[in-house]
Scaffold this motif. Structure first.
Motif, PDB file in Angstrom:
ATOM      1  N   SER A  36     -37.073 -65.800 -26.681  1.00  0.00           N
ATOM      2  CA  SER A  36     -36.342 -66.199 -25.470  1.00  0.00           C
ATOM      3  C   SER A  36     -36.614 -65.142 -24.398  1.00  0.00           C
ATOM      4  CB  SER A  36     -34.836 -66.188 -25.729  1.00  0.00           C
ATOM      5  OG  SER A  36     -34.439 -67.275 -26.480  1.00  0.00           O
ATOM      6  N   ALA A  37     -35.998 -65.327 -23.252  1.00  0.00           N
ATOM      7  CA  ALA A  37     -36.045 -64.295 -22.212  1.00  0.00           C
ATOM      8  C   ALA A  37     -34.977 -63.241 -22.523  1.00  0.00           C
ATOM      9  CB  ALA A  37     -35.769 -64.945 -20.865  1.00  0.00           C
ATOM     10  N   LYS A  47     -28.227 -62.359 -17.673  1.00  0.00           N
ATOM     11  CA  LYS A  47     -29.369 -62.890 -18.406  1.00  0.00           C
ATOM     12  C   LYS A  47     -30.505 -63.074 -17.417  1.00  0.00           C
ATOM     13  CE  LYS A  47     -28.926 -66.206 -21.446  1.00  0.00           C
ATOM     14  NZ  LYS A  47     -28.532 -67.396 -22.244  1.00  0.00           N
ATOM     15  N   THR A  49     -32.702 -65.293 -17.354  1.00  0.00           N
ATOM     16  CA  THR A  49     -32.809 -66.706 -16.955  1.00  0.00           C
ATOM     17  C   THR A  49     -31.851 -67.025 -15.803  1.00  0.00           C
ATOM     18  OG1 THR A  49     -33.254 -67.169 -19.274  1.00  0.00           O
ATOM     19  CG2 THR A  49     -32.824 -69.074 -17.866  1.00  0.00           C
ATOM     20  N   GLU A 114     -39.202 -66.401 -20.173  1.00  0.00           N
ATOM     21  CA  GLU A 114     -39.820 -66.494 -21.496  1.00  0.00           C
ATOM     22  C   GLU A 114     -41.304 -66.139 -21.439  1.00  0.00           C
ATOM     23  OE1 GLU A 114     -37.182 -68.208 -20.843  1.00  0.00           O
ATOM     24  OE2 GLU A 114     -36.029 -68.170 -22.705  1.00  0.00           O
ATOM     25  N   PHE A 168     -38.570 -72.289 -24.713  1.00  0.00           N
ATOM     26  CA  PHE A 168     -37.866 -72.855 -23.555  1.00  0.00           C
ATOM     27  C   PHE A 168     -38.686 -73.752 -22.633  1.00  0.00           C
ATOM     28  CE2 PHE A 168     -35.300 -71.792 -19.463  1.00  0.00           C
ATOM     29  CZ  PHE A 168     -34.417 -72.836 -19.667  1.00  0.00           C
ATOM     30  N   ARG A 182     -30.702 -75.660 -21.256  1.00  0.00           N
ATOM     31  CA  ARG A 182     -30.374 -74.267 -21.569  1.00  0.00           C
ATOM     32  C   ARG A 182     -30.285 -74.058 -23.075  1.00  0.00           C
ATOM     33  NH1 ARG A 182     -28.649 -70.889 -17.422  1.00  0.00           N
ATOM     34  NH2 ARG A 182     -29.306 -69.329 -18.934  1.00  0.00           N
ATOM     35  N   GLY A 183     -30.739 -72.920 -23.525  1.00  0.00           N
ATOM     36  CA  GLY A 183     -30.729 -72.633 -24.961  1.00  0.00           C
ATOM     37  C   GLY A 183     -31.906 -73.261 -25.683  1.00  0.00           C
ATOM     38  N   GLY A 184     -32.833 -73.820 -24.910  1.00  0.00           N
ATOM     39  CA  GLY A 184     -33.895 -74.634 -25.496  1.00  0.00           C
ATOM     40  C   GLY A 184     -34.949 -73.906 -26.314  1.00  0.00           C
ATOM     41  N   SER A 185     -34.906 -72.583 -26.346  1.00  0.00           N
ATOM     42  CA  SER A 185     -35.891 -71.895 -27.187  1.00  0.00           C
ATOM     43  C   SER A 185     -35.725 -72.246 -28.664  1.00  0.00           C
ATOM     44  CB  SER A 185     -35.780 -70.379 -27.033  1.00  0.00           C
ATOM     45  OG  SER A 185     -36.037 -70.022 -25.706  1.00  0.00           O
TER      46      SER A 185
HETATM   47  N1  ASP Z   1     -33.521 -68.337 -21.787  1.00  0.00           N
HETATM   48  C1  ASP Z   1     -33.098 -69.698 -21.827  1.00  0.00           C
HETATM   49  C2  ASP Z   1     -31.594 -69.778 -21.570  1.00  0.00           C
HETATM   50  O1  ASP Z   1     -30.973 -68.804 -21.239  1.00  0.00           O
HETATM   51  C3  ASP Z   1     -33.487 -70.399 -23.080  1.00  0.00           C
HETATM   52  C4  ASP Z   1     -32.988 -69.793 -24.351  1.00  0.00           C
HETATM   53  O2  ASP Z   1     -32.569 -68.649 -24.365  1.00  0.00           O
HETATM   54  O3  ASP Z   1     -33.037 -70.450 -25.387  1.00  0.00           O
HETATM   55  O4  ASP Z   1     -31.032 -70.829 -21.688  1.00  0.00           O
END
Ligand code: ASP
Length: 437
Positions: A36-37, A47, A49, A114, A168, A182-185
């Motif tokens: 992820s980032a 964050k 992102t 990312e 991501f 969001r959270g797609g990694s």
């Molecule tokens: N960096 C992206 C986010 O904050 C994806 C991830 O972390 O999965 O949503």
């Protein structure tokens, strides 16, 4: 062979990067890495992102955004310096600034977190970097093209013994960068795991797996060592937040287990999620308890309802017309209850009730608000005798009244509704009954 995905907190600074490297060094099967980032380094931090989205918004509104990019660049440079990795971030950020000025999409902006982290991690580990834009394919509507992606990743990684593939994002057929939600990694990691047919998909984060109950309610709740994908679905749907079942569909479909691990406690085996699992190791009948507040029950009563063909369909139609999803449908002979999310119903409550009146002419409609639903989930419940009785006794012995009950026919899950103010006490009571005794 193992595919590892590291979340933002696992790569938030140089110290975390070092932990990641030592985790990878511990097992030579860990060949492909999906980062992820950089996430928050602590409370109050940002964050990457989020900063990128903010820079994009500023650029769109023709407001200054370079200071945001400078902050982001400084964070990467700090990590790189501490790791003794030399990378030209100046040119990378000049490019991002140019794209933003030209009206780049939010997806492009967010994906750079990312992208750069992947490049940095690959350099630090001394292994190849594969740009996700080349191997993760979306259609022009932004929907993932799963099979094409599977083939592309498979072909690309076939001849690479190890590699970093950032999470991501990917690109659509026109070449434009697209991101997952969001959270797609997590999805990216699962796609890579499926494409290389990994033995395990390791999802490294900042918690040691799932717990049997929310630790804010049961502070010493035990960790779940094994669960099935179906249990994951039930628990995450009802509020357990570590990982969502939807995020790992590629590995679930392929029958590849997912292992939740803690970057800050790498020796702990975490939670293993599989297609099938035997009885749980701790010999508990239940696997976990999850739930949340904010539900409403709409009860519709009508004499001889049972004989009226299409009654249920018409009631649900009223909800559907206002885009309100129903969660459960406990029904009696002459009553039908529709349990819905309060937030979804609130904006259209009066209209939905009026429409029900119009469609089915009920004798009475009652609305009870401020309800909490609690799901007690466990693959062991099918075999155990008297689970429901134990559950209800646990709750009622605390003087809590149960407002609704729903046991799915799979016997994997019993859901009860209680008043919101009783939520925590009910969860504790269930936990005590099934885990402590
Ligand atoms: N960096 C992206 C986010 O904050 C994806 C991830 O972390 O999965 O949503």
């Amino acid at each position: 062979m193992i595919v590892t995905k590291f979340g933002g907190s696992s790569l938030a600074d140089a110290a975390q990067f070092k932990k990641v490297k030592s985790i990878l060094d511990m097992d030579s099967e860990r060949k492909y890495v999906v980062p992820s980032a950089p996430g928050k380094r602590g409370p109050g931090d940002d964050k990457i992102t989020d900063l990128l989205y903010a820079a994009h918004r500023a650029a769109q509104g023709k407001k200054p955004f370079k200071h945001l990019l400078e902050r982001i660049q400084a964070r990467y440079e700090e990590i790189a310096d501490e790791l003794n990795v030399s990378m030209d971030f100046k040119e990378e950020f000049a490019q991002i600034a140019r794209e933003l000025e030209k009206g780049a999409t939010p997806d492009y902006a967010a994906s750079r977190g990312e992208y750069l982290n992947g490049k940095l991690l690959a350099k630090y580990l001394g292994i190849p970097f594969v740009d996700a834009a080349e191997v993760v394919r979306f259609d022009t509507e932004g929907r993932l093209l799963e099979e094409e992606t599977n083939d592309l990743i498979g072909q690309r990684l076939r001849n690479l013994y190890r590699a970093v593939v950032p999470g991501f994002y990917g690109a659509d057929e026109s070449g434009a960068v697209r991101t997952f939600s969001r959270g797609g990694s997590d999805v990216s990691g699962a796609l890579v795991a499926r494409a290389v047919n990994a033995d395990v998909y390791e999802n490294w984060t900042d918690v040691t797996g799932f717990r049997m109950a929310d630790p804010r309610i049961v502070p010493d709740a035990q960790y779940i060592s094994t669960m099935t994908y179906r249990e994951l679905r039930e628990l995450s749907y009802m509020g357990a937040t570590v990982l969502h079942e939807e995020a790992v569909f590629p590995v679930r479909k392929a029958g590849i287990p997912t292992n939740i691990r803690n970057t800050n406690d790498p020796k702990h085996p975490g939670t293993m999620i599989r297609a099938n699992a035997g009885p749980n190791e701790q010999n508990h009948v239940i696997t976990g308890i999850a739930g949340h507040k904010g539900f409403t029950i709409v009860s519709i009563e009508k004499d001889m309802m049972n004989a009226e063909l299409g009654f249920g369909r018409r009631v649900l139609q009223a909800f559907e017309e206002y885009q309100v999803n129903f969660e459960h449908l406990p029904t009696g002979i002459d009553t039908m209850c529709v349990v819905v999310n309060e937030k979804e119903l609130a904006p259209h409550k009066d209209e939905v009730l009026a429409r029900i009146r119009e469609l089915v002419q009920p004798d009475q409609i009652t609305v009870s608000e401020h309800l909490a639903l609690i799901a007690t989930v466990g693959r062991g419940m099918v075999r155990a005798f008297g689970t429901a009785a134990r559950l209800f006794t646990a709750i009622s012995s605390q003087g809590i009244s149960i407002r609704t009950i729903d046991q799915g026919s799979s016997e994997l899950n019993i859901i009860v509704g209680v008043d919101e103010e009783d939520f925590e006490a009910a969860v504790k009571a269930i936990y005590d009954t099934f885990v402590r005794t």
